[in-house]
Design a protein around this motif. Structure first.
Motif, PDB file in Angstrom:
ATOM      1  N   CYS A 236     -42.215  71.952  99.872  1.00 23.63           N
ATOM      2  CA  CYS A 236     -43.304  71.559 100.760  1.00 23.63           C
ATOM      3  C   CYS A 236     -44.579  72.212 100.238  1.00 23.63           C
ATOM      4  O   CYS A 236     -44.567  72.869  99.196  1.00 23.63           O
ATOM      5  CB  CYS A 236     -43.031  72.011 102.198  1.00 23.63           C
ATOM      6  N   SER A 237     -45.650  72.028 100.995  1.00 23.90           N
ATOM      7  CA  SER A 237     -46.884  72.748 100.701  1.00 23.90           C
ATOM      8  C   SER A 237     -46.860  74.055 101.491  1.00 23.90           C
ATOM      9  O   SER A 237     -46.293  74.123 102.592  1.00 23.90           O
ATOM     10  CB  SER A 237     -48.091  71.907 101.124  1.00 23.90           C
ATOM     11  N   VAL A 238     -47.483  75.079 100.948  1.00 17.66           N
ATOM     12  CA  VAL A 238     -47.496  76.364 101.655  1.00 17.66           C
ATOM     13  C   VAL A 238     -48.174  76.227 103.025  1.00 17.66           C
ATOM     14  O   VAL A 238     -47.851  76.961 103.965  1.00 17.66           O
ATOM     15  CB  VAL A 238     -48.167  77.458 100.781  1.00 17.66           C
ATOM     16  N   ASP A 239     -49.063  75.228 103.169  1.00 17.25           N
ATOM     17  CA  ASP A 239     -49.745  74.991 104.451  1.00 17.25           C
ATOM     18  C   ASP A 239     -48.779  74.529 105.540  1.00 17.25           C
ATOM     19  O   ASP A 239     -49.095  74.585 106.725  1.00 17.25           O
ATOM     20  CB  ASP A 239     -50.837  73.932 104.290  1.00 17.25           C
ATOM     21  N   GLU A 240     -47.618  74.016 105.134  1.00 15.23           N
ATOM     22  CA  GLU A 240     -46.645  73.514 106.102  1.00 15.23           C
ATOM     23  C   GLU A 240     -45.709  74.609 106.610  1.00 15.23           C
ATOM     24  O   GLU A 240     -44.898  74.369 107.497  1.00 15.23           O
ATOM     25  CB  GLU A 240     -45.818  72.382 105.476  1.00 15.23           C
TER      26      GLU A 240
ATOM     27  N   VAL B 255     -38.501  78.264 108.596  1.00 15.07           N
ATOM     28  CA  VAL B 255     -38.181  76.846 108.713  1.00 15.07           C
ATOM     29  C   VAL B 255     -36.963  76.599 107.826  1.00 15.07           C
ATOM     30  O   VAL B 255     -36.591  77.428 107.004  1.00 15.07           O
ATOM     31  CB  VAL B 255     -39.358  75.948 108.266  1.00 15.07           C
ATOM     32  N   VAL B 256     -36.366  75.433 108.009  1.00  8.63           N
ATOM     33  CA  VAL B 256     -35.190  75.092 107.216  1.00  8.63           C
ATOM     34  C   VAL B 256     -35.492  73.871 106.369  1.00  8.63           C
ATOM     35  O   VAL B 256     -36.105  72.910 106.845  1.00  8.63           O
ATOM     36  CB  VAL B 256     -33.975  74.803 108.125  1.00  8.63           C
TER      37      VAL B 256
ATOM     38  N   ALA C 125     -33.237  78.468 104.285  1.00  9.67           N
ATOM     39  CA  ALA C 125     -34.302  78.962 105.160  1.00  9.67           C
ATOM     40  C   ALA C 125     -35.454  79.455 104.290  1.00  9.67           C
ATOM     41  O   ALA C 125     -35.238  80.138 103.279  1.00  9.67           O
ATOM     42  CB  ALA C 125     -33.791  80.093 106.041  1.00  9.67           C
ATOM     43  N   ILE C 126     -36.663  79.077 104.677  1.00 11.46           N
ATOM     44  CA  ILE C 126     -37.881  79.586 104.039  1.00 11.46           C
ATOM     45  C   ILE C 126     -38.566  80.421 105.118  1.00 11.46           C
ATOM     46  O   ILE C 126     -38.942  79.887 106.163  1.00 11.46           O
ATOM     47  CB  ILE C 126     -38.830  78.450 103.598  1.00 11.46           C
ATOM     48  N   ALA C 127     -38.704  81.713 104.864  1.00 11.21           N
ATOM     49  CA  ALA C 127     -39.180  82.608 105.922  1.00 11.21           C
ATOM     50  C   ALA C 127     -40.351  83.455 105.445  1.00 11.21           C
ATOM     51  O   ALA C 127     -40.416  83.857 104.283  1.00 11.21           O
ATOM     52  CB  ALA C 127     -38.039  83.523 106.375  1.00 11.21           C
ATOM     53  N   ARG C 128     -41.246  83.715 106.380  1.00  9.83           N
ATOM     54  CA  ARG C 128     -42.355  84.642 106.113  1.00  9.83           C
ATOM     55  C   ARG C 128     -42.057  85.946 106.852  1.00  9.83           C
ATOM     56  O   ARG C 128     -41.767  85.935 108.047  1.00  9.83           O
ATOM     57  CB  ARG C 128     -43.688  84.043 106.584  1.00  9.83           C
ATOM     58  N   ASP C 129     -42.108  87.055 106.105  1.00  5.19           N
ATOM     59  CA  ASP C 129     -41.795  88.338 106.737  1.00  5.19           C
ATOM     60  C   ASP C 129     -43.041  88.984 107.349  1.00  5.19           C
ATOM     61  O   ASP C 129     -44.143  88.409 107.306  1.00  5.19           O
ATOM     62  CB  ASP C 129     -41.075  89.274 105.745  1.00  5.19           C
ATOM     63  N   SER C 130     -42.855  90.163 107.877  1.00  3.90           N
ATOM     64  CA  SER C 130     -43.945  90.844 108.593  1.00  3.90           C
ATOM     65  C   SER C 130     -45.105  91.210 107.681  1.00  3.90           C
ATOM     66  O   SER C 130     -46.227  91.407 108.155  1.00  3.90           O
ATOM     67  CB  SER C 130     -43.418  92.117 109.258  1.00  3.90           C
ATOM     68  N   ALA C 131     -44.850  91.310 106.367  1.00  2.00           N
ATOM     69  CA  ALA C 131     -45.912  91.631 105.419  1.00  2.00           C
ATOM     70  C   ALA C 131     -46.555  90.359 104.847  1.00  2.00           C
ATOM     71  O   ALA C 131     -47.428  90.447 103.982  1.00  2.00           O
ATOM     72  CB  ALA C 131     -45.347  92.482 104.285  1.00  2.00           C
ATOM     73  N   GLY C 132     -46.102  89.182 105.299  1.00  2.00           N
ATOM     74  CA  GLY C 132     -46.670  87.929 104.816  1.00  2.00           C
ATOM     75  C   GLY C 132     -45.979  87.366 103.585  1.00  2.00           C
ATOM     76  O   GLY C 132     -46.370  86.321 103.081  1.00  2.00           O
TER      77      GLY C 132
ATOM     78  N   ASP D  90     -51.311  74.854  93.046  1.00  2.00           N
ATOM     79  CA  ASP D  90     -51.728  73.783  93.958  1.00  2.00           C
ATOM     80  C   ASP D  90     -51.161  73.962  95.367  1.00  2.00           C
ATOM     81  O   ASP D  90     -51.314  73.088  96.217  1.00  2.00           O
ATOM     82  CB  ASP D  90     -51.330  72.415  93.392  1.00  2.00           C
ATOM     83  N   GLY D  91     -50.498  75.082  95.616  1.00  2.00           N
ATOM     84  CA  GLY D  91     -49.959  75.357  96.947  1.00  2.00           C
ATOM     85  C   GLY D  91     -48.547  74.839  97.159  1.00  2.00           C
ATOM     86  O   GLY D  91     -48.009  74.976  98.260  1.00  2.00           O
ATOM     87  N   SER D  92     -47.932  74.270  96.126  1.00  2.00           N
ATOM     88  CA  SER D  92     -46.554  73.797  96.268  1.00  2.00           C
ATOM     89  C   SER D  92     -45.600  74.987  96.344  1.00  2.00           C
ATOM     90  O   SER D  92     -45.729  75.948  95.578  1.00  2.00           O
ATOM     91  CB  SER D  92     -46.146  72.939  95.059  1.00  2.00           C
ATOM     92  N   VAL D  93     -44.651  74.899  97.277  1.00  2.00           N
ATOM     93  CA  VAL D  93     -43.607  75.915  97.390  1.00  2.00           C
ATOM     94  C   VAL D  93     -42.410  75.443  96.577  1.00  2.00           C
ATOM     95  O   VAL D  93     -41.839  74.384  96.849  1.00  2.00           O
ATOM     96  CB  VAL D  93     -43.210  76.134  98.862  1.00  2.00           C
ATOM     97  N   LEU D  94     -42.059  76.213  95.556  1.00  2.00           N
ATOM     98  CA  LEU D  94     -40.972  75.838  94.648  1.00  2.00           C
ATOM     99  C   LEU D  94     -39.811  76.804  94.841  1.00  2.00           C
ATOM    100  O   LEU D  94     -40.000  78.026  94.822  1.00  2.00           O
ATOM    101  CB  LEU D  94     -41.453  75.881  93.198  1.00  2.00           C
ATOM    102  N   VAL D  95     -38.630  76.247  95.016  1.00  2.00           N
ATOM    103  CA  VAL D  95     -37.426  77.068  95.196  1.00  2.00           C
ATOM    104  C   VAL D  95     -36.428  76.721  94.102  1.00  2.00           C
ATOM    105  O   VAL D  95     -36.161  75.559  93.820  1.00  2.00           O
ATOM    106  CB  VAL D  95     -36.795  76.834  96.583  1.00  2.00           C
ATOM    107  N   THR D  96     -35.897  77.760  93.485  1.00  2.00           N
ATOM    108  CA  THR D  96     -34.828  77.604  92.511  1.00  2.00           C
ATOM    109  C   THR D  96     -33.558  78.164  93.118  1.00  2.00           C
ATOM    110  O   THR D  96     -33.483  79.352  93.443  1.00  2.00           O
ATOM    111  CB  THR D  96     -35.156  78.368  91.204  1.00  2.00           C
TER     112      THR D  96
END
Ligand code: FES
Length: 112
Positions: A8-12, A20-21, A30-37, A98-104
């Motif tokens: 997704c885009s990091v904005d999402e 989010v899943v 799961a893609i998660a943001r922790d307390s430190a961002g 470009d703000g794309s979130v890439l997961v390997t």
């Protein structure tokens, strides 16, 4: 290890602590943001039973399963509070220019 997949885009993603899943190659991640961002990617299914970790509470770099309270380190996948004793797989995540979130995806647990 597989190829990076654009999720997704990091904005999402949540701008504050949260998760989010995404389904990546048939796997719930799961893609998660922790307390430190910082962002983390890890298998969404608790290793204790078949529930979504993304619905749990995040504190620091840990996520707590909502069902029985196991805590997992989102960086290493290590279970740090019972009843879970089996690590979850963590995946490589990066945000492109470009703000794309890439997961390997990784097929095995790492760092534990
Ligand atoms: S299902 Fe997650 S701790 Fe039991």
């Amino acid at each position: 290890m597989s190829e990076p997949v654009r999720v997704c885009s990091v904005d999402e993603l949540p701008s504050e602590v949260g998760a989010v899943v995404a389904e990546i190659e048939g796997r719930r991640v799961a893609i998660a943001r922790d307390s430190a961002g910082e962002l983390h990617a890890f298998d969404d299914t608790c290793s204790h039973a078949n529930v979504s970790l993304a619905e749990g509470e995040i504190e620091g770099q840990h996520i707590e399963c909502w069902l029985h309270g196991s805590q997992f380190n989102m960086t290493t996948g290590a279970p740090e509070q019972l009843p879970a004793t089996i690590p979850i797989a963590v995946h490589e995540l990066r945000v492109d220019e470009d703000g794309s979130v890439l997961v390997t995806l990784r097929t095995t647990t790492a760092g534990v």
